[in-house]
Structure formats: structure tokens, C-alpha cells
Design an enzyme around this catalytic site. Sequence first.
Site: not given
Length: 334
Positions: A151-153, A155
Site C-alpha cells: 500500500a505504501y509503494s 500510494s
Amino acid sequence: MSKSQEDLQKLMANRRVFITGGSGFVGRNLIRYYRRSGAEVRVLTRSDIADRKVSEAGGIPVRGDMFAADLHLSMLDCDLLIHAAADTAHAYHSAEQWHVNVNGTDQVFAAAQRAGLKKAVYISTESVLLTGAPLIMADETSHIPEKSVGAYSRSKAAGEHRALAYQNEAMSVTIVRPRFVWGNGDTTALPQLTEAVNKGKFAWISNGNYLTSTTHIENLCQGISRAAEYGRNGEIYFITDDTPNNFREFVSALLATQGINAPSKSVPRTLIRILAQLGDGLNRLTAGRIKSPLNMQVFATSAVEVSLDITKARNELGYQPLISLERGLELMTR
């Protein structure tokens, strides 16, 4: 155009900078870095605590919110935006992280354009390229994978896309991607490492014998300022300490600055990958109800080689790391 440190400082001295995320580790150092050159630094804040941190660093707190309709008014008379605000959690997808990293970026850059700023820098991450496989001396021609590792990558990749959508002849937009930011006052990586060791939850993956690029905070500040002054509109630049370090040796040295001896325990990479994939699978099957602390985002970030080539930053920005590993570690033990 000369790109010496002296010439860079002269350009910075005339800047009126607007920073988001200014109360964080990167933000506070950016404030001090620009203030040392004589620049005016205005910083978006949301609390009394943030106001105090910003003021102590030498910035001018401007109370507001990324999503406020009148955000552009806070930026009037500024000429450079540095967007450092982000939700950096490496957990599973959350609407809040997407809202901050993607929608927030859109709102901030729209406000900057409306306020007439000439330059904008988006601070991204090498994580946008991660897949779980080793990333070996990647450069800026490397493509963002169709399926993000987490999810971080996902976003941050979407945040890059939103930021670049605002590039035009009136406002230049550049992207800076550091890796493993460290140094005095670190409030992210080092505290997490020390907590894991102190709680007996730390172990090397395959003995930690693989390479990682790192970015001392002073080197990052220099890279950001050079991207702002010399970067080409719409371009991306990796900023690191140049030569990758052995992961185990680097982390052990970081821990040693806090008087902590790194543990010797190690677990096989294959086992950790299986557990990370299992965590992701369970999260999907339970519609997010099960959230394992080990997922592929965490695995890809810390379990395999991630090394970056900074040739483009050297050639186009005149970037040269000023703080060596040895000097950075020495500063942390003072």
C-alpha cells in the site's frame, strides 16, 4: 551554469520556501538547511506541538490543512514548494494513507499552482519500484511495476503521478527519491530498530549480508535543494550517500551510536518471504480483518538488496554527497 555549493547557497538565500511535513525528521532538517542560507521558510502546521518544532528549527509556522480550500493563501509570495508530508506506514491499505499521500499531494500542488509558485519538489521514495526481488543499482529509467508490492509503494507512486500532472511552463515539478534516510534526530528508522532490539524482536534476514543504499539527512537536504534549482521539469532524481553499504554492517553501526550491540540471531530469507506472502494472503481473504506485522511491503524494503545509481543527480544537479558514512556516524555519537 555553475553548480558549486557556494553558488547553490546564493540561489537558496533568495528563496521563499513553503514546506509541508515540516515538523518531521526530514522537514525540520530542511528548515534548518534553508535557514542557514538565509532563505525565508514558511511551514504548514496543524498543532501547537508542530508549531513549536517548526519555530525551534527556524521556520515560520502557518496553521492550516492540506485539504483547506484556502491553502493557496498560505503560499502567497513563496516561490518554492517542498512537499514532504506523507503517511509512511508500511502496513496494509488504509483509506487515510491514500487520502494523505495521493489526494493530499493533489491538493497541495493545486494550491501551489494557484498561488503562482515557480518550483515544486515532491519527496518520494525508492519504494515505488519495489517488487520483493532485489533492486540492484537501479536508475531513473526503471519503470514503476504494474502491481505495487504494498500500500505504501502504491500510494507514493500515485502521489508522484499527481505531482507531475502539475508541471507546466509556469511551475517546474521535480521528484526526489531517497532511500533509508538516517542521521541525527531520526524519528523513524532508528527508533524502530532500537525498539525491536530492546523487545527481543530483532533478527537479521539471511545474516543481513546484502547491500542497501542509504541517504544521510544532510545529503538529502542538499539533493532536494539542487533538484529545486537545477532539476529539469518533470524529471526524477535518486539521492543517496553514493556507495551502497552492507545492510548488517550499516544497521549495526547505527545501533552502536545508541550504545546497543546488534543481536546475532538470523532467519532464512525464504521463510520470511513465505510468512510475508501468507500475511498478505490472509489480509485479502479476510477483507482486511487480519493485519500481519510482516507483509511484502516490509519484506521488499528490508530483506533484499536495494541499491540505487545516482549518476543522473551527479550529472544534472551537480550533486555530490557531502557527509560520508564515517562522518555521519561520528555526528550521531556526539
